[in-house]
Design a protein around this motif. Structure first.
Motif, PDB file in Angstrom:
ATOM      1  N   PHE A 252       0.804  -1.217   0.000  1.00  0.00           N
ATOM      2  CA  PHE A 252       0.000   0.000   0.000  1.00  0.00           C
ATOM      3  C   PHE A 252       0.843   1.278   0.000  1.00  0.00           C
ATOM      4  N   LEU A 253       2.023   1.247   0.575  1.00  0.00           N
ATOM      5  CA  LEU A 253       2.833   2.460   0.681  1.00  0.00           C
ATOM      6  C   LEU A 253       3.880   2.568  -0.415  1.00  0.00           C
ATOM      7  N   ARG A 254       3.993   1.562  -1.250  1.00  0.00           N
ATOM      8  CA  ARG A 254       4.942   1.634  -2.357  1.00  0.00           C
ATOM      9  C   ARG A 254       4.425   2.607  -3.414  1.00  0.00           C
ATOM     10  N   VAL A 255       5.298   3.455  -3.925  1.00  0.00           N
ATOM     11  CA  VAL A 255       4.902   4.494  -4.882  1.00  0.00           C
ATOM     12  C   VAL A 255       5.503   4.171  -6.250  1.00  0.00           C
ATOM     13  N   ASN A 256       4.643   4.011  -7.244  1.00  0.00           N
ATOM     14  CA  ASN A 256       5.062   3.795  -8.620  1.00  0.00           C
ATOM     15  C   ASN A 256       4.827   5.063  -9.445  1.00  0.00           C
ATOM     16  N   ASN A 257       5.524   5.165 -10.556  1.00  0.00           N
ATOM     17  CA  ASN A 257       5.332   6.302 -11.438  1.00  0.00           C
ATOM     18  C   ASN A 257       3.990   6.200 -12.151  1.00  0.00           C
ATOM     19  N   PRO A 258       3.152   7.228 -12.084  1.00  0.00           N
ATOM     20  CA  PRO A 258       1.957   7.242 -12.938  1.00  0.00           C
ATOM     21  C   PRO A 258       2.373   7.255 -14.406  1.00  0.00           C
ATOM     22  N   LYS A 259       1.408   7.026 -15.292  1.00  0.00           N
ATOM     23  CA  LYS A 259       1.694   6.959 -16.720  1.00  0.00           C
ATOM     24  C   LYS A 259       0.903   8.025 -17.465  1.00  0.00           C
ATOM     25  N   LEU A 260       1.602   8.726 -18.349  1.00  0.00           N
ATOM     26  CA  LEU A 260       0.996   9.763 -19.188  1.00  0.00           C
ATOM     27  C   LEU A 260       1.018   9.272 -20.634  1.00  0.00           C
TER      28      LEU A 260
ATOM     29  N   VAL B 240      -3.926  10.224 -17.704  1.00  0.00           N
ATOM     30  CA  VAL B 240      -2.995  10.051 -16.586  1.00  0.00           C
ATOM     31  C   VAL B 240      -3.477   8.837 -15.800  1.00  0.00           C
ATOM     32  N   LYS B 241      -2.694   7.775 -15.835  1.00  0.00           N
ATOM     33  CA  LYS B 241      -3.057   6.540 -15.149  1.00  0.00           C
ATOM     34  C   LYS B 241      -2.266   6.426 -13.853  1.00  0.00           C
ATOM     35  N   ASN B 242      -2.987   6.331 -12.741  1.00  0.00           N
ATOM     36  CA  ASN B 242      -2.365   6.270 -11.421  1.00  0.00           C
ATOM     37  C   ASN B 242      -2.662   4.914 -10.791  1.00  0.00           C
ATOM     38  N   GLU B 243      -1.627   4.090 -10.646  1.00  0.00           N
ATOM     39  CA  GLU B 243      -1.790   2.751 -10.072  1.00  0.00           C
ATOM     40  C   GLU B 243      -1.471   2.703  -8.579  1.00  0.00           C
ATOM     41  N   ASN B 244      -1.236   3.841  -7.963  1.00  0.00           N
ATOM     42  CA  ASN B 244      -0.901   3.892  -6.537  1.00  0.00           C
ATOM     43  C   ASN B 244      -2.165   3.885  -5.680  1.00  0.00           C
ATOM     44  N   PHE B 245      -1.960   3.574  -4.374  1.00  0.00           N
ATOM     45  CA  PHE B 245      -3.059   3.594  -3.413  1.00  0.00           C
ATOM     46  C   PHE B 245      -3.186   4.981  -2.769  1.00  0.00           C
ATOM     47  N   GLY B 246      -2.956   5.994  -3.536  1.00  0.00           N
ATOM     48  CA  GLY B 246      -3.081   7.377  -3.094  1.00  0.00           C
ATOM     49  C   GLY B 246      -3.206   8.277  -4.309  1.00  0.00           C
ATOM     50  N   ARG B 247      -3.732   9.461  -4.130  1.00  0.00           N
ATOM     51  CA  ARG B 247      -3.986  10.358  -5.259  1.00  0.00           C
ATOM     52  C   ARG B 247      -2.683  10.928  -5.820  1.00  0.00           C
ATOM     53  N   TYR B 248      -2.773  11.401  -7.050  1.00  0.00           N
ATOM     54  CA  TYR B 248      -1.646  12.045  -7.722  1.00  0.00           C
ATOM     55  C   TYR B 248      -2.085  13.444  -8.139  1.00  0.00           C
ATOM     56  N   ASP B 249      -1.472  14.460  -7.545  1.00  0.00           N
ATOM     57  CA  ASP B 249      -1.728  15.859  -7.891  1.00  0.00           C
ATOM     58  C   ASP B 249      -0.643  16.310  -8.859  1.00  0.00           C
ATOM     59  N   PHE B 250      -1.051  16.773 -10.041  1.00  0.00           N
ATOM     60  CA  PHE B 250      -0.070  17.143 -11.063  1.00  0.00           C
ATOM     61  C   PHE B 250      -0.276  18.584 -11.515  1.00  0.00           C
ATOM     62  N   ASP B 251       0.835  19.182 -11.940  1.00  0.00           N
ATOM     63  CA  ASP B 251       0.832  20.567 -12.422  1.00  0.00           C
ATOM     64  C   ASP B 251       0.565  20.590 -13.919  1.00  0.00           C
ATOM     65  N   ASN B 252       0.164  21.778 -14.399  1.00  0.00           N
ATOM     66  CA  ASN B 252      -0.008  21.928 -15.840  1.00  0.00           C
ATOM     67  C   ASN B 252       1.354  21.865 -16.536  1.00  0.00           C
ATOM     68  N   CYS B 253       1.346  21.407 -17.760  1.00  0.00           N
ATOM     69  CA  CYS B 253       2.581  21.277 -18.527  1.00  0.00           C
ATOM     70  C   CYS B 253       2.279  21.523 -20.003  1.00  0.00           C
ATOM     71  N   ASN B 254       3.314  21.548 -20.781  1.00  0.00           N
ATOM     72  CA  ASN B 254       3.186  21.812 -22.206  1.00  0.00           C
ATOM     73  C   ASN B 254       3.608  20.585 -23.001  1.00  0.00           C
ATOM     74  N   ALA B 255       2.755  20.184 -23.951  1.00  0.00           N
ATOM     75  CA  ALA B 255       3.086  19.102 -24.868  1.00  0.00           C
ATOM     76  C   ALA B 255       3.572  19.716 -26.169  1.00  0.00           C
ATOM     77  N   VAL B 256       4.704  19.267 -26.659  1.00  0.00           N
ATOM     78  CA  VAL B 256       5.262  19.804 -27.896  1.00  0.00           C
ATOM     79  C   VAL B 256       5.169  18.747 -28.996  1.00  0.00           C
ATOM     80  N   ILE B 257       5.097  19.217 -30.241  1.00  0.00           N
ATOM     81  CA  ILE B 257       5.083  18.334 -31.398  1.00  0.00           C
ATOM     82  C   ILE B 257       6.369  18.569 -32.176  1.00  0.00           C
ATOM     83  N   LEU B 258       7.085  17.508 -32.411  1.00  0.00           N
ATOM     84  CA  LEU B 258       8.402  17.585 -33.041  1.00  0.00           C
ATOM     85  C   LEU B 258       8.366  16.880 -34.390  1.00  0.00           C
ATOM     86  N   TYR B 259       9.075  17.478 -35.338  1.00  0.00           N
ATOM     87  CA  TYR B 259       9.360  16.812 -36.616  1.00  0.00           C
ATOM     88  C   TYR B 259      10.869  16.873 -36.805  1.00  0.00           C
ATOM     89  N   GLY B 260      11.476  15.717 -36.667  1.00  0.00           N
ATOM     90  CA  GLY B 260      12.935  15.694 -36.659  1.00  0.00           C
ATOM     91  C   GLY B 260      13.439  16.391 -35.405  1.00  0.00           C
TER      92      GLY B 260
END
Length: 211
Positions: A62-70, A100-120
């Protein structure tokens, strides 16, 4: 002359009653006190080991913390403008849904971020992912509008195989904190790295793969 009955009568010794039961020396067995204290010590140690095992199982599960998935789940094109003269100019509006997939037994509070699109190695667009919260053992979908605006892009518009496919990458880095039972408060940074094909001929997105 003496009475015959008196001659046959035996007298008991002085101080001894003839009707008393014979004395037997019977000892009463009692457990030594050190055996009782040793048993108590064993019980205490067993209880400590039991509770320690329960705590280890509780902590590891229950107390182990895994990385959520984006992840980028869906992409569709709302507006498409493509001019191909000597170079390629793009003006594309896309509606996307990231999760945002959270597999932990506790909530995940996340900040806003920017998604970029790259070509090369070039950044040709992007969009903002708003901050929020995803509950324990839950997945949160987020709607995102992405823009591709580029001029003088070094792309012929037909591709080496004549299909008009552009391989683009959508990348984002999100920072937040995982909170478990007011005991664990851990910072977690997650990334989204999705490769997809932009078809300039059919004006569609295909073959989206996230890692």
């Amino acid at each position: 002359m003496a009475d015959p009955e008196s001659q046959t009568m035996r007298l008991a010794p002085a101080g001894e009653r003839s009707d008393e039961q014979p004395f037997t020396n019977t000892a009463i067995f009692t457990k030594p006190k050190y055996q009782e204290s040793s048993k108590c010590l064993v019980y205490v140690l067993a209880a400590v080991v039991f509770h320690g095992t329960i705590f280890l199982i509780f902590g590891s599960v229950f107390l182990r913390v895994n990385n959520p998935k984006l992840r980028l789940s869906t992409v569709s094109i709302r507006n498409f403008e493509h001019a191909n003269t000597n170079s390629t100019s793009l003006n594309i509006t896309m509606s996307a849904e990231v999760t945002v997939k959270n597999e932990n037994f506790g909530r995940y509070d996340f900040d806003n971020c920017n998604a970029v699109i790259l070509y090369g190695n070039s950044t040709i667009g992007g969009g903002d992912i708003p901050g929020g919260r995803v509950g324990a053992r839950n997945t949160k979908p987020i709607s995102v509008t992405m823009q591709i605006r580029s001029e003088n892009l070094n792309f012929s518009g037909s591709g080496s195989d004549g299909t008009g496919l552009m391989e683009i990458i959508s990348y984002a880095k999100m920072t937040g904190r995982v909170h478990v039972l007011k005991i664990v408060d851990r910072r977690k940074t997650i990334e989204m790295n999705c490769t997809m094909n932009l078809n300039l001929t059919s004006r569609s997105i295909s073959d989206s793969i996230c890692s």
